[in-house]
Design a protein around this motif. Structure first.
Motif, PDB file in Angstrom:
ATOM      1  N   GLU A   1       4.245   6.564   3.225  1.00  0.00           N
ATOM      2  CA  GLU A   1       4.550   5.545   4.223  1.00  0.00           C
ATOM      3  C   GLU A   1       3.284   5.302   5.046  1.00  0.00           C
ATOM      4  OE1 GLU A   1       7.800   4.165   7.575  1.00  0.00           O
ATOM      5  OE2 GLU A   1       7.884   6.214   6.802  1.00  0.00           O
ATOM      6  N   VAL A   2       2.631   4.191   4.797  1.00  0.00           N
ATOM      7  CA  VAL A   2       1.364   3.873   5.444  1.00  0.00           C
ATOM      8  C   VAL A   2       1.609   2.961   6.641  1.00  0.00           C
ATOM      9  CG1 VAL A   2      -0.912   2.821   5.175  1.00  0.00           C
ATOM     10  CG2 VAL A   2       0.107   4.111   3.274  1.00  0.00           C
TER      11      VAL A   2
ATOM     12  N   ALA B   1      -9.913   5.919   1.643  1.00  0.00           N
ATOM     13  CA  ALA B   1      -9.784   7.372   1.806  1.00  0.00           C
ATOM     14  C   ALA B   1      -8.333   7.811   1.668  1.00  0.00           C
ATOM     15  CB  ALA B   1     -10.343   7.783   3.166  1.00  0.00           C
ATOM     16  N   ALA B   2      -7.412   7.025   2.228  1.00  0.00           N
ATOM     17  CA  ALA B   2      -5.983   7.338   2.063  1.00  0.00           C
ATOM     18  C   ALA B   2      -5.608   7.294   0.580  1.00  0.00           C
ATOM     19  CB  ALA B   2      -5.136   6.358   2.864  1.00  0.00           C
ATOM     20  N   ARG B   3      -6.148   6.330  -0.126  1.00  0.00           N
ATOM     21  CA  ARG B   3      -5.879   6.216  -1.565  1.00  0.00           C
ATOM     22  C   ARG B   3      -6.433   7.433  -2.306  1.00  0.00           C
ATOM     23  NH1 ARG B   3      -7.537   0.540  -3.657  1.00  0.00           N
ATOM     24  NH2 ARG B   3      -5.325  -0.040  -3.722  1.00  0.00           N
TER      25      ARG B   3
ATOM     26  N   GLU C   1      -2.009  14.573  -2.139  1.00  0.00           N
ATOM     27  CA  GLU C   1      -1.618  15.508  -1.080  1.00  0.00           C
ATOM     28  C   GLU C   1      -0.833  14.835   0.044  1.00  0.00           C
ATOM     29  OE1 GLU C   1      -5.409  16.431   1.593  1.00  0.00           O
ATOM     30  OE2 GLU C   1      -5.921  16.213  -0.533  1.00  0.00           O
ATOM     31  N   LEU C   2      -0.925  13.504   0.139  1.00  0.00           N
ATOM     32  CA  LEU C   2      -0.199  12.775   1.183  1.00  0.00           C
ATOM     33  C   LEU C   2       1.154  12.253   0.699  1.00  0.00           C
ATOM     34  CD1 LEU C   2      -3.100  10.681   2.761  1.00  0.00           C
ATOM     35  CD2 LEU C   2      -2.002  12.716   3.718  1.00  0.00           C
ATOM     36  N   ALA C   3       1.467  12.433  -0.573  1.00  0.00           N
ATOM     37  CA  ALA C   3       2.695  11.885  -1.147  1.00  0.00           C
ATOM     38  C   ALA C   3       3.924  12.287  -0.338  1.00  0.00           C
ATOM     39  CB  ALA C   3       2.845  12.350  -2.587  1.00  0.00           C
TER      40      ALA C   3
ATOM     41  N   PHE D   1       0.832  -1.197   0.000  1.00  0.00           N
ATOM     42  CA  PHE D   1       0.000   0.000   0.000  1.00  0.00           C
ATOM     43  C   PHE D   1       0.872   1.255   0.000  1.00  0.00           C
ATOM     44  CE2 PHE D   1      -3.892   2.334   0.944  1.00  0.00           C
ATOM     45  CZ  PHE D   1      -4.859   1.493   0.403  1.00  0.00           C
ATOM     46  N   SER D   2       1.951   1.229   0.777  1.00  0.00           N
ATOM     47  CA  SER D   2       2.868   2.372   0.833  1.00  0.00           C
ATOM     48  C   SER D   2       3.486   2.642  -0.534  1.00  0.00           C
ATOM     49  CB  SER D   2       3.972   2.106   1.864  1.00  0.00           C
ATOM     50  OG  SER D   2       3.446   1.985   3.169  1.00  0.00           O
TER      51      SER D   2
END
Length: 324
Positions: free
Chosen positions: A41-42, A292-294, A299-301, A34-35
């Motif tokens: 970094e999840v 939701a993270a996906r 913006e989370l990159a 996933f990360s």
């Protein structure tokens, strides 16, 4: 009644050692596939591995710990789509007592069977958890019993906040940029966000809801608790309306930085990804947080992000339908 986030965090930190006498801490681990896919970094808080298969064991135990032996013996009443009821059943099995659970007629069969194994008295009436909460609270008041809310209670919220206490401990001083949490009534995100924002003031909190059942997000947008015309969702653990006057509403307004509304196909895709890459069985509400993270991957990159995998109670029939 309103509750300050600082008070929630303080109470969660006081509760954490007491809960550990009965509930083990859950793992907080990196999900590599996933990360790599998201460029993020999840780090996953594995509440799907908690006793009863859900974070709900924490809040229910926290509340039942406040009751006397006589109050538990007389009986407690709650309303639940399944996971909270299982938490109440576990707390009563641990501490002693009798419980009545109001649950929707369309509750997941596996959860219903597990509730029966705890010896709980079940009352299935309708499919709106908000209405069920009103009925359960009224029944408890009429019969002099203790009502154990699924989220609208300071002890419940603080109990769920022990998830955040563990995340802080497991980070061991390492940074964390964001956290993604599935939201139904708002107890989990209120508790977790209160603790994390105390220790990590710059953290960004994302609340995830199904696009077809977004009662809390809609309420925050409206500035007051509103009803929504909800559709069927794989995220059954977050389904239903928000109880009028719920203290979680103001906490969510203050603590949640952004709302992510997720389509059903995206929830199913996230469920498949976790099963295929991590070989972990999670339920729809946990898949909602991954989805939701996906959705926020751009913006989370490059950031370190915690995803709370809130539960793993999914029936085989629901799983087959979700993966078909």
């Amino acid at each position: 009644m309103s509750v300050r986030p600082a008070d929630v965090a303080e109470q969660a930190e006081r509760l954490a050692p007491r809960l550990r006498e009965h509930l083990r801490p859950t793992a907080f681990v990196r999900y590599d596939a996933f990360s790599e896919e998201l460029g993020v970094e999840v780090l996953v808080k594995c509440e799907h591995q908690q006793r009863t298969g859900s974070f709900k064991a924490r809040g229910a135990l926290a509340k039942v710990l406040t009751l006397t032996d006589a109050e538990r013996a007389a009986g407690v009443v709650t309303a639940s789509t399944g996971n909270h009821g299982l938490g109440v059943g576990n707390a009563l099995a641990t501490l002693g007592g009798h419980g009545i659970v109001y649950l929707p007629e369309n509750a997941a069969p596996g959860k219903v069977a597990a509730l029966r194994r705890f010896g709980l008295e079940l009352r299935a009436e309708g499919n709106d958890t908000g209405v069920l909460e009103i009925k359960a609270r009224a029944y408890a008041a009429e019969h002099g019993l203790t009502y154990v809310p699924p989220y609208n209670d300071p002890d419940i919220i603080a109990g769920q906040g022990t998830v955040g206490v563990e995340i802080v401990e497991q980070l061991a001083g390492a940074p964390l940029d964001a956290v993604v949490v599935a939201v139904g009534g708002g107890g989990l995100i209120s508790g977790v966000a209160a603790v994390l924002k105390k220790h990590l003031p710059g953290i960004r909190v994302y609340g995830a809801q199904p696009a077809v059942d977004d009662a809390m997000a809609a309420s925050v947008r409206a500035g007051e608790i509103v009803q929504v015309d909800a559709g069927q969702t794989l995220s059954d653990g977050t389904a239903g309306s928000v109880e009028p006057g719920s203290i979680t509403f103001e906490l969510c307004r203050e603590l949640v930085d952004d709302w992510v509304l997720v389509e059903e196909d995206a929830i199913r895709d996230a469920l498949r990804t976790v099963i295929d890459t991590e070989h972990q069985l999670i339920e729809g509400s946990a898949a909602l947080a991954f989805a939701a993270a996906r959705e926020r991957r751009t913006e989370l990159a490059g950031k370190r992000v915690a995803v709370v995998s809130c539960g793993g109670n999914m029936s085989s029939s629901t799983l087959v339908a979700a993966l078909a």
